[in-house]
Design a protein around this motif. Sequence first.
Motif, PDB file in Angstrom:
ATOM      1  N   ILE A  37      17.932   9.453  72.203  1.00 41.23           N
ATOM      2  CA  ILE A  37      18.729   8.219  72.191  1.00 41.23           C
ATOM      3  C   ILE A  37      20.146   8.600  71.758  1.00 41.23           C
ATOM      4  O   ILE A  37      20.336   9.220  70.698  1.00 41.23           O
ATOM      5  N   THR A  38      21.104   8.239  72.564  1.00 42.27           N
ATOM      6  CA  THR A  38      22.502   8.541  72.249  1.00 42.27           C
ATOM      7  C   THR A  38      23.126   7.377  71.502  1.00 42.27           C
ATOM      8  O   THR A  38      22.990   6.214  71.905  1.00 42.27           O
ATOM      9  N   LEU A  39      23.823   7.694  70.410  1.00 48.22           N
ATOM     10  CA  LEU A  39      24.522   6.669  69.636  1.00 48.22           C
ATOM     11  C   LEU A  39      25.829   6.355  70.363  1.00 48.22           C
ATOM     12  O   LEU A  39      26.825   7.068  70.240  1.00 48.22           O
ATOM     13  N   THR A  40      25.824   5.292  71.102  1.00 52.47           N
ATOM     14  CA  THR A  40      26.978   4.976  71.952  1.00 52.47           C
ATOM     15  C   THR A  40      28.131   4.385  71.158  1.00 52.47           C
ATOM     16  O   THR A  40      29.295   4.644  71.452  1.00 52.47           O
ATOM     17  N   LEU A  72      16.643  -0.437  65.876  1.00 59.31           N
ATOM     18  CA  LEU A  72      15.690  -0.300  66.960  1.00 59.31           C
ATOM     19  C   LEU A  72      14.513  -1.238  66.702  1.00 59.31           C
ATOM     20  O   LEU A  72      13.866  -1.167  65.652  1.00 59.31           O
ATOM     21  N   ASP A  73      14.220  -2.077  67.646  1.00 62.77           N
ATOM     22  CA  ASP A  73      13.066  -2.968  67.570  1.00 62.77           C
ATOM     23  C   ASP A  73      11.860  -2.218  68.138  1.00 62.77           C
ATOM     24  O   ASP A  73      11.684  -2.141  69.355  1.00 62.77           O
ATOM     25  N   GLU A  97      10.268  -1.024  75.840  1.00 63.01           N
ATOM     26  CA  GLU A  97      11.374  -0.218  76.327  1.00 63.01           C
ATOM     27  C   GLU A  97      11.939   0.691  75.232  1.00 63.01           C
ATOM     28  O   GLU A  97      12.502   1.756  75.519  1.00 63.01           O
ATOM     29  N   VAL A  98      11.805   0.284  73.967  1.00 62.20           N
ATOM     30  CA  VAL A  98      12.241   1.142  72.865  1.00 62.20           C
ATOM     31  C   VAL A  98      11.253   2.293  72.671  1.00 62.20           C
ATOM     32  O   VAL A  98      11.634   3.454  72.504  1.00 62.20           O
ATOM     33  N   GLN A 124      21.104  11.654  69.286  1.00 63.03           N
ATOM     34  CA  GLN A 124      22.284  12.507  69.491  1.00 63.03           C
ATOM     35  C   GLN A 124      23.534  11.654  69.313  1.00 63.03           C
ATOM     36  O   GLN A 124      23.552  10.478  69.695  1.00 63.03           O
ATOM     37  N   SER A 125      24.533  12.264  68.709  1.00 62.96           N
ATOM     38  CA  SER A 125      25.788  11.549  68.488  1.00 62.96           C
ATOM     39  C   SER A 125      26.946  12.315  69.119  1.00 62.96           C
ATOM     40  O   SER A 125      27.072  13.534  68.897  1.00 62.96           O
TER      41      SER A 125
END
Length: 865
Positions: free
Chosen positions: A690-693, A702-703, A708-709, A761-762
């Motif tokens: 998951i990219t920290l946008t 995150l739920d 989808e999560v 990932q950031s």
Amino acid sequence: MIPYLKIDLESRKQLVHRKSFYRLACLACLVFLFGTKAFADVQPKHEKASVSPAASLDIDHVNLRIDRYPLDDEQWVWTEGWGHWQQYFPDHFKLGATVHIFVRNTGSEAILIQKIHLDGVPVESLTTSPQKVGPVIWHRVNPEVIEPGAMGMVYVRLREVPKASITLTLTTAVGQKLSTVVSAANRERIRLGHVGFNHAMDVAYVYVESDSEKPFTVQKVYLDGMDLTHKSEVLESPSHHGLPTLIEISLDEPLAFGSYHCLKVTTEQGASAMHQIRVRDDQFRMGIISGQTPIEEYHAKFFNLLYAMHGHHKAWDADSKYAKLGFSLVRQAPTAEKVKAMVDAPSGRIMYTNIDEADAKDYSYRNLPVFDRLGTSVMAKVEPVMKMQRKLDSHHETTFIIDRTYSPRNWLDYGEVADVLIQDTYLPTPYHGYDMAVYPNTLEPLLAAVSPRPAHMMFWGTMNTGTLPRRAPTPQENDLMVHYAVGSGIKGIHYFLDWNSFPIVFEGGYYIGSPRIKMLWKQMGRVNAKLSRIQSLLSIGHRYDAVSVDNDKLWARSLLCGKDNILVVLVNRRHHIHANTATKGAIPHIYPVNATVSVQLPQWFSHAKAYEVNWDGIRSLEMGKNAKQPFFSIEGLQTARVILLSRDKQILSKLKLDPQQFAALIESEKPDLDTNTPSLSNVMRPDASITLTDVQSGQLELDVTRAEVLAQASRIHSNGSLRLGLGGIKGPTRKISEGRWLGFSPPLSGGGEAELVFKFQSPDPLTQVTATLISQTPNFTYRAHNVLGISVNNQKYIEDNSLRVKWNGGAFGGEKLQASIKAQKGQLIKEFYVRVQMRDPSIVTSDQATNILQSLRLNWETKKN
């Protein structure tokens, strides 16, 4: 004063063969018989002063009951929680004795027995009190006022076995004196082991035991002095040494519930057994110390008794739910006013209790030597209240709970005090240890002490968060406990308790009641249903050692239940509770057992069929061909089984449950949570991330209840069932907001765990990351058992664990775990992992979610420019 014989442990070891079932009693009796010249050819002597024929009292029978202790010296070590130097057993344990005197009113007026003298001394001045230790522990006359034609019984409990004859004198209110010399000739050689009744109370089932293995032949049977031999069917087992003789007495009229009667059996060999019995029907009591659970739910779980330890002194209400659903009540009634409020209850619906754990209260009498305090509470607190209760209410029983202080002598001193004695034995707790053998070893001396009275057992059915191991019994442990008790001959079971004390601390922690421990509560209902099927047999049953097994890891006992039925109870002994630790508590392990079981049938028992008794029905069981010694195979036994051998052609119809109550049991087992969704599959997606946008925001939620999560997780694994669910849970403290949730149900074998791993990932370097997990425990099993970890480069996880020694309230709302990691000096974080582990370390299992996840929150800090 009375001279006494002292029997030390070493003497017992040297003089008595350890395999003799009643070796201690036999030794005491031998010395009693031959230790003094005064005992040679002594016969009982009764002296009666002249008195008006209108007020005439006769002594019918005198009996000296010397204590039985049927265990080997090294078979079990009793502990009371004291320091080692203070251990009562074995250094200070010795046998005592009780004198029973049976009197009959042969006149036309009621007679009051006003005084008892022992060797010319008023018994009160010889009786132990909070100020002094005496040779007498307690005494009683029941009833004190004896109606014309009726019989009564006098008890004098002696601290030690007398080594010479003693004289007891009874004085009535009109001045009549009756004296009897109690000597070896009065020693109890046979005794009434148990007396039960059918539902109508017009048939009595009497089991007569012998102190030795010598056979005896019943000669006469008397009830209140009336010869009922012609109404009695005697079924002896001469080929089975040491087995009881069964006598079935058919009465012309039913006896009244709660009425007292004196039953006497004589033999051709000269020995006689006599005791005062109290009539009760064939109900097997299944009780719980009740809480806020709706009474309909107790009924659905086949409970038939509600126990109140404190308060609840309202009058009996015939229009109440408990009355209409057939519940009996255990109520404290320390005053006449409180007894009168209950006296109108139907017969058998009230049991009057007294002080809680009287033997434990004995330890508090600081004026007495520590090892001589046992029994002090009888005359100081217990008997005065019970005397009042018996006087004001002639048809309801008395009871109280005994702890384990001064074991095993406590059962001998208190065994005949109440109509029904309740023994509390709490596993798995530090109070009574972690060895399940405590149950059968407790019940051996306990049942010998109370006979022919019934005894009940109270189990640990709760959890206290402040007491190690901070858990309730598992369903499997409870099954073992109950069957150990039932197979030993117990006549009722109770559970401690349905209390939910949060936020109030009791005894170091919060009590969590049985109904909130879902799988345990479910198992309680099922085992209650099982016992309800056979309660009419259990109530009249008595231990009859006719069963043998070829595997010593299978505990087997048989109960003779009248002339037509034998119950065989099998319990798996391959169980072990590992020593408790500060974090995980005592963990049980059970291993299946295989065996062949044989039953040596009595000569008069033939043409029997075998059935296995289960909570949900009865099934036929194939037996071996040997008609006199049937056998059957047991394979893969996890906990316990009950086998019925019956000659009764109508037995199946008699073992049916009420269909409406059974339907309520099934309905009560429905899960609180909707778990019909498919279980999540175990997946491994190493490349998933998951990219920290929006790095500048510094946060992300995150739920984890959304599919989808979960699809973005790099790893999902569970050895149980991990499901997405819908809806909430009823109840003010258990409500979960509407919407989806992720719940974990561990495998029913225990030891469940699930794992979720997310890779992040950031694009911008981070200096610190904090993960927060929000979860709940919906069914109050223990707490959420979750572990939250965060790691850089998937190494050295920094963790926060919810399974802590100190209760954190996780079962009563949201539980929050938080783990944080900082960048090492000279480094920045661009990739990290968050791992959620959901565990259930065999504390309790459930067929629904034991804990649920709701959200995973991230907070981070970026490098300052």
